[in-house]
Design a protein around this motif. Structure first.
Motif, PDB file in Angstrom:
ATOM      1  N   PHE A 727       0.864  -1.181   0.000  1.00  0.00           N
ATOM      2  CA  PHE A 727       0.000   0.000   0.000  1.00  0.00           C
ATOM      3  C   PHE A 727       0.902   1.234   0.000  1.00  0.00           C
ATOM      4  N   THR A 728       0.740   2.096  -1.013  1.00  0.00           N
ATOM      5  CA  THR A 728       1.564   3.320  -1.135  1.00  0.00           C
ATOM      6  C   THR A 728       0.645   4.525  -1.186  1.00  0.00           C
ATOM      7  N   VAL A 729       0.821   5.464  -0.234  1.00  0.00           N
ATOM      8  CA  VAL A 729       0.030   6.695  -0.160  1.00  0.00           C
ATOM      9  C   VAL A 729       0.963   7.868  -0.447  1.00  0.00           C
ATOM     10  N   SER A 730       0.558   8.696  -1.426  1.00  0.00           N
ATOM     11  CA  SER A 730       1.402   9.834  -1.836  1.00  0.00           C
ATOM     12  C   SER A 730       0.601  11.115  -1.778  1.00  0.00           C
ATOM     13  N   ASP A 731       1.305  12.228  -1.565  1.00  0.00           N
ATOM     14  CA  ASP A 731       0.704  13.557  -1.635  1.00  0.00           C
ATOM     15  C   ASP A 731       1.677  14.482  -2.331  1.00  0.00           C
ATOM     16  N   ASN A 732       1.198  15.666  -2.690  1.00  0.00           N
ATOM     17  CA  ASN A 732       2.064  16.664  -3.333  1.00  0.00           C
ATOM     18  C   ASN A 732       2.316  17.854  -2.415  1.00  0.00           C
ATOM     19  N   GLY A 733       2.480  17.551  -1.118  1.00  0.00           N
ATOM     20  CA  GLY A 733       2.758  18.594  -0.132  1.00  0.00           C
ATOM     21  C   GLY A 733       4.231  18.999  -0.119  1.00  0.00           C
ATOM     22  N   PRO A 734       4.679  19.660   0.965  1.00  0.00           N
ATOM     23  CA  PRO A 734       6.073  20.166   1.027  1.00  0.00           C
ATOM     24  C   PRO A 734       7.099  19.069   1.196  1.00  0.00           C
ATOM     25  N   THR A 791       5.169   3.971   2.058  1.00  0.00           N
ATOM     26  CA  THR A 791       4.860   2.627   1.570  1.00  0.00           C
ATOM     27  C   THR A 791       4.908   1.653   2.741  1.00  0.00           C
ATOM     28  N   CYS A 792       3.887   0.790   2.806  1.00  0.00           N
ATOM     29  CA  CYS A 792       3.903  -0.268   3.809  1.00  0.00           C
ATOM     30  C   CYS A 792       3.563  -1.602   3.121  1.00  0.00           C
ATOM     31  N   THR A 793       4.218  -2.624   3.577  1.00  0.00           N
ATOM     32  CA  THR A 793       3.981  -3.976   3.036  1.00  0.00           C
ATOM     33  C   THR A 793       3.445  -4.862   4.144  1.00  0.00           C
ATOM     34  N   LEU A 794       2.436  -5.653   3.805  1.00  0.00           N
ATOM     35  CA  LEU A 794       1.834  -6.599   4.749  1.00  0.00           C
ATOM     36  C   LEU A 794       1.909  -7.991   4.128  1.00  0.00           C
ATOM     37  N   PRO A 795       2.352  -8.974   4.899  1.00  0.00           N
ATOM     38  CA  PRO A 795       2.422 -10.333   4.338  1.00  0.00           C
ATOM     39  C   PRO A 795       1.024 -10.847   3.978  1.00  0.00           C
ATOM     40  N   LEU A 796       0.985 -11.739   2.987  1.00  0.00           N
ATOM     41  CA  LEU A 796      -0.305 -12.284   2.564  1.00  0.00           C
ATOM     42  C   LEU A 796      -0.939 -13.142   3.654  1.00  0.00           C
ATOM     43  N   ASP A 797      -0.104 -13.699   4.502  1.00  0.00           N
ATOM     44  CA  ASP A 797      -0.621 -14.510   5.608  1.00  0.00           C
ATOM     45  C   ASP A 797       0.036 -14.027   6.893  1.00  0.00           C
TER      46      ASP A 797
END
Length: 806
Positions: A727-734, A791-797
């Motif tokens: 899951f990757t969250v992006s913004d166009n802030g400073p 960015t955060c990664t979570l295992p499938l199990d």
């Protein structure tokens, strides 16, 4: 004198009267007329005296009114005189004297007749001057008006006048503008006196001095200047504009004053009193004009010329010698060197022509490894440069790295500076110099070590030691100078450390046979609290080196760090316990606040005004924010305690993302932001705690919204690979500065500069805790100024990942 009426009545009785009527005789009429006349005279007299009395009464009343007016004016005058603090002394005829009034005690002026004792409250000069003015007033009636300083530092005004044949002296205290004027007048008199003294001083010096006005013309010259230009007097020299120096020099001085520096110094020849002299001119800007002084340096220049000729002759002689000669001035710069010096040290001619300092030459020779190699180069060079402050020659022996031995003699010069003489005596003392150099290096090395060192010979006796060893164990110099045995040395050391084990170990290491000697080491704690590390090293020649290192500071620091770490851990535990307890205690009343507020906002409870409904909404919003913060704190406390358990289930990716987006949709609309979501078709589902996943996504989106500018864009990209969800969250802030990235995941770290985001700094900390609890990872890509991407990664199990971690 008769009144007109009386005259008219008496007039018929006069001669040449008209005939009488009614047949009366003259005698009867005459008697009647006389009687009537007497009556009339008496009446007229009474009338005159009555009128005179009336006039006298009126005049008396008029005089009384005038006297009353004069008395009123006199009272007003006395009131005015009494209103101002002053002393009035009136000198009458003879010895008659009247003194009235008084001054404040702060002026130092006594009251009554003592005020006329001027010597008691004035300085001697001022008292004499005032007494002279008072005597002149009394004798000749000449008035005066002056101000004088008192002994206490204040000022009073004295005014003397001749009034009605009397001498009147008035003494008043000065205040306000009059005091300022008096102080300025006193300062002006002092300045004028100083100026007069300075001019008198300049008139007495043998150097010409002058002052110029704003146009550069002479305004004053001293007696020496008058003699130099051969003028009659100073006024004639100024009036005629008789210049001592030519136009070029004056123009340079004027230019120097105009540029802002205001200081001009120049050496030039000039004709003074018919002879050629050399002057050193000093001229400075003074107000709008300039002031200058010319020092006659003719004799000095002649001596310099003669000295230059002698030096040139001596240099030519020195250049023929085989001994290297280098002469340095008092500022340390090279003034002369001969050919032998340049060849001896193989120095470049261009370098020497730049007149380097002796320090620069030594540094260059050291860089070229052409100098001795002392253990402390700075100290060695500083000792050489002490010759500049010495009066006796100094001799040095330099053993150079190229096996040469140099005899160096430093001779202080009478005019300042030092002359170096270099003789190469390598062939004569080559072997001796090498041996001495080795001994000095060894000694200097030992003496400058921080550790105590003792060298014992093969017979167990002390051969060598450094001062640190003696100081560390407080050993007397008389004992050490006799080369005592190791047993004696270690018995003296036992005063500071009684247990015999380390000393027996060292004694064995020093006195054992060559074949059985082994290095030993250890640490002892002395009675005075010092920690000493000991070690022995056997040498090939049968000697043994024993070293003693004082590690007290390191040990103390280690202990302090351990204590501090334990204290920090205890404080952290206490903090977590406190936060957990307070959070639990806050949740119950906060739940009540939310419940009652919702009850109040419910229309069934009763109608509310618009403002009341608005207030209720604010309470609900604030309570919800506080409730979220408390839940976050409790979650972190639960994680810290290791009691957090994940409720694992099959999580649909699209459903989890949609739930998180619904929670921030209102904030997106309020900030005018656009949300872009990218979920691949095969995202599917994975095993995790669905509530925690939604909380992670919600916090990531909230953080991006808080740091995005109005009208900006926030994106959420979901990816899936073989073993994890991304899951990757992006913004166009400073963006986040690189030096802050490592701290943003810490608790209570909130970096809100340049954004609308406000919070306690738990959002990203919760994200990291939940992601790591699932066995995943979270990171921030450094992109300052171009937005933030988390960015955060979570295992499938997550269940399998936790089992692997355990």
């Amino acid at each position: 004198m008769l009144t007109p009426l009386a005259a008219a009545i008496l007039w018929p009785a006069t001669a040449d009267a008209a005939p009488l009527p009614f047949g009366s005789t003259h005698s009867e009429l005459g008697q009647l007329a006389v009687s009537l006349g007497l009556v009339l005279v008496t009446t007229a007299t009474t009338y005159v005296f009555a009128r005179a009395r009336i006039r006298a009464t009126e005049r008396e009343a008029e005089l009384r009114g005038t006297i009353a007016q004069l008395q009123s004016r006199l009272d007003r005058s006395e009131a005015l005189l009494s209103a101002e603090p002053q002393i009035i002394a009136t000198f009458g005829h003879g010895e008659e004297l009247e003194v009235t009034g008084a001054l404040p005690t702060t002026t130092g002026v006594p009251g009554g007749r003592r005020a006329l004792g001027f010597g008691a409250w004035l300085g001697p000069e001022e008292a004499a001057r005032v007494e002279q003015l008072v005597d002149t007033l009394r004798e000749r009636g000449e008035g005066f008006d002056t101000s004088v300083p008192t002994r206490r530092g204040g000022y009073v005004a004295l005014d003397g006048r001749a009034v009605g044949g009397r001498a009147v002296v008035r003494i008043r205290s000065l205040e306000g503008e009059r005091l300022t004027i008096a102080e300025l007048e006193a300062r002006q008199h002092a300045t004028q006196a100083q100026l007069a003294g300075l001019k008198a001083l300049l008139d007495g010096v043998p150097q010409p001095a002058w002052m110029r006005d704003a146009e550069g013309k002479l305004s004053w010259v001293n007696a020496a200047y008058v003699r130099s230009v051969e003028a009659v007097d100073a006024d004639a020299a100024v009036a005629a504009g008789m210049e001592l120096f030519d136009t070029t020099v004056r123009e340079k001085a004027g230019a120097a004053a105009a540029t802002g520096g205001g200081v001009f110094r120049y050496k030039t020849p000039a004709i003074a009193a018919g002879e050629r002299h050399v002057f050193d001119i000093h001229e400075i800007r003074q107000g709008s004009g300039r002031a200058g002084l010319a020092v006659d340096v003719t004799d000095l220049e002649d001596m310099r010329t003669d000295l230059s000729r002698r030096v040139a002759s001596h240099r030519k002689t020195l250049d023929e010698l085989t001994t290297g000669v280098a002469i340095f001035r008092s500022d340390g710069r090279l003034a002369f060197h001969n050919h032998a010096f340049r060849q001896l040290w193989r120095l470049d001619s261009m370098f020497l022509q730049q007149e380097p300092t002796d320090s620069a030459i030594l540094d260059r020779l050291r860089a070229e490894e052409a100098l001795p190699e002392p253990s402390n180069y700075r100290e060695w060079k500083a000792q050489l440069q002490e010759a500049y402050r010495s009066v006796e020659p100094r001799e040095h022996w330099w053993h150079l790295p190229d096996s040469r031995t140099m005899r160096v003699v430093q001779t202080p010069n009478p005019e300042g500076g030092v002359t170096y003489l270099f003789d190469d005596v390598s062939e004569r003392i080559d072997l001796e110099s090498r041996y001495n150099a080795m001994i000095r290096v060894q000694r200097e090395t030992l003496d400058n070590l921080r550790d105590g060192v003792a060298v014992f010979g093969s017979d167990g006796r002390l051969r060598l030691y450094n001062p640190v060893f003696a100081q560390m164990w407080k050993l007397p110099a008389t004992e050490l100078s006799a080369s005592p045995h190791a047993r004696r040395i270690f018995s003296l050391c036992r005063v500071l450390h009684q247990p015999p084990e380390p000393w027996e170990m060292l004694t064995t290491a020093v006195t054992a046979m060559q074949e059985s000697r082994l290095p030993v080491s250890g640490r002892i704690e002395r009675a005075d609290g010092a920690s000493i590390d000991i070690a022995s090293v056997p040498m090939p020649d049968g000697a043994t080196i024993v070293t003693f290192s004082d590690v007290s500071a390191g040990v103390a620091m280690e202990r302090a760090l351990k204590d501090r770490n334990e204290a920090l851990e205890a404080a952290d535990r206490l903090k977590n316990a406190f936060v957990k307890h307070v959070s639990y205690e806050l949740r119950s009343p906060l739940t009540n606040i939310i419940g009652f507020t919702e009850l109040l906002a419910d229309p069934s409870t009763g109608p509310l005004t618009t403002r009341q409904r608005e207030y209720a909404g604010h309470i609900l919003e604030s309570s919800a924010s506080l409730y979220t913060i408390i839940n976050d704190i409790l979650d972190l406390a639960t994680i810290d305690a290791g009691a957090m358990e994940l409720e694992l289930s099959r999580v649909d990716v699209r459903s989890a993302v949609q739930s998180a987006v619904e929670g921030v949709r209102g904030r997106l609309a309020g900030a005018g932001l656009t949300l872009e979501i990218s979920i691949p078709a095969g995202a599917g589902s994975f095993v995790a705690d669905e509530n925690r996943v939604r909380q992670v996504l919600f916090n990531l989106l909230s953080n991006a919204i808080g740091f995005s500018p109005e009208g900006g864009k926030v994106s959420l990209v979901v990816g899936r690979n073989n073993d994890c969800m991304t899951f990757t969250v992006s913004d166009n802030g400073p963006g986040i500065p690189a030096e802050v990235i490592e701290k943003v995941f810490d608790r209570f770290e909130s970096h809100t500069e340049g954004s609308r985001h406000r919070g306690v700094g738990l959002g990203l900390s919760i994200v990291r805790s939940f992601v790591e609890l699932h066995g995943g990872k979270v990171w921030i890509d450094p992109s300052q100024g171009q937005g933030t991407r988390i960015t955060c990664t979570l295992p499938l199990d997550a269940g399998a990942a936790r089992l692997a971690a355990e």
